[in-house]
Scaffold this active site. Structure first.
Site, short mmCIF file in Angstrom:
data_model
loop_
_atom_site.label_atom_id
_atom_site.label_comp_id
_atom_site.label_asym_id
_atom_site.label_seq_id
_atom_site.Cartn_x
_atom_site.Cartn_y
_atom_site.Cartn_z
N VAL A 54 1.02 -1.20 0.10
CA VAL A 54 0.14 -0.12 0.18
C VAL A 54 0.80 1.27 0.04
CG1 VAL A 54 -2.12 -1.05 0.93
CG2 VAL A 54 -0.35 -0.06 2.52
N TYR A 145 6.55 7.41 14.41
CA TYR A 145 5.25 6.71 14.32
C TYR A 145 4.03 7.79 14.76
CZ TYR A 145 1.54 3.40 15.16
OH TYR A 145 0.26 2.79 15.19
N LYS A 149 0.86 8.91 12.20
CA LYS A 149 -0.62 8.65 12.54
C LYS A 149 -1.30 10.35 12.88
CE LYS A 149 -0.46 4.21 12.47
NZ LYS A 149 -1.54 3.59 11.44
#
Ligand SMILES: NC(=O)c1ccc[n+]([C@@H]2O[C@H](COP(=O)([O-])OP(=O)(O)OC[C@H]3O[C@@H](n4cnc5c(N)ncnc54)[C@H](O)[C@@H]3O)[C@@H](O)[C@H]2O)c1
Length: 256
Positions: A54, A145, A149
């Site tokens: 993806v 991370y 997000k």
């Protein structure tokens, strides 16, 4: 119930979402980098498997084409594929890991929405992005991370306005620590400290709740022991003119 496409559907939270959506009567397309994992889940739920990376626009186009090929349209897109960044907050950043984390956790959201939009628009469908509590608070994960997000949640919120006239809803689900292979050694440490972990099915339940609602541009938190809850973002301060009157901005983006 129409067709649903779930990225990262071969494992952990994505697999639980696939099972939920299949139980609700959706025809589910399980997309994953790991073709065997996708095949296993698809077999369990009577769905269709497709291998896709993806982070790559071509992977997104291929998985959507497979879904439309199999089912004629696409009603639900769940973007659950994601990886740890494995980039510690120390000098000497590993640029390869950094770009991979951006690719899988963030580019994939942009490319996934872009690839699926024509089919979702035709069906009046919706998108749910699996983000993380790390998007909302500084203590949940490492900075790279959290960056991916938080950016994904910002994208969801900003995209809700241009998607609304197309009849497409988009929302984010922000889970806390969930008991999947994703946690690695952290999972062991959390369990040792008796910190409760979510089950993948609890996160899937939150996705079901959000999908069954009518909102758009929302972020929903999921933590152990509490029902999934819509996160209330504070208002952004409005500008004041020299005469003290408030500047009221209207959304200025319109559908292409
Ligand atoms: N487990 C947690 O504590 C937790 C908490 C909050 C949010 N999340 C998020 O939830 C999502 C799912 O995480 P999980 O815990 O189920 O992880 P997981 O590692 O158990 O499963 C992730 C799945 O995504 C697939 N995947 C990885 N890279 C991919 C790529 N490039 N293309 C397609 N598929 C790919 C993997 O093969 C795997 O099947 C992720 O976005 C993660 O960031 C996880």
């Amino acid at each position: 119930m129409g067709a649903a496409l779930v990225t990262g559907g071969g494992g952990g939270i994505g697999a639980a979402i696939c099972a939920r959506l299949a139980a609700l009567g959706h025809a589910v397309v399980v997309a994953d980098l790991d073709p065997d994992a996708a095949e296993r889940v698809a077999k369990e739920i009577g769905g269709t498997a497709v291998r896709a990376d993806v982070a790559d626009p071509a992977g997104n186009a291929a998985m959507v084409a497979r879904a439309v090929d199999a089912h004629g349209s696409l009603d639900v897109l769940v973007l659950a594929a994601g990886i740890q960044s494995d980039v510690p907050p120390d000098p000497g950043i590993d640029t390869q890991r950094y770009h991979r984390a951006i690719g899988v956790n963030l580019d994939a959201v942009v490319f996934g929405v872009d690839a699926a939009l024509p089919s979702l628009q035709a069906a009046g469908g919706q998108i749910v992005v699996v983000a993380s509590l790390a998007a909302l608070g500084p203590e949940q994960a490492n900075p790279v991370y959290a960056l991916t997000k938080a950016a994904a949640v910002a994208y969801v919120r900003a995209m809700s306005t241009p998607l609304a006239p197309r009849g497409v809803r988009i929302n984010a689900v922000c889970p806390g620590f969930t008991d999947t292979p994703f946690l690695g050694i952290t999972g062991r440490l959390l369990r040792k400290q008796k910190i409760p972990l979510l089950t993948p099915d609890e996160v899937a339940g939150a996705v079901e709740t959000v999908a069954a609602g009518s909102g758009t541009g929302e972020a929903w938190t999921v933590v152990p022991g509490r029902p999934a809850q819509r996160y209330e973002f504070p208002d952004v301060p409005s500008s004041l003119r020299a005469d003290g009157t408030e500047v009221v901005l209207k959304p200025f983006m319109s559908a292409r």
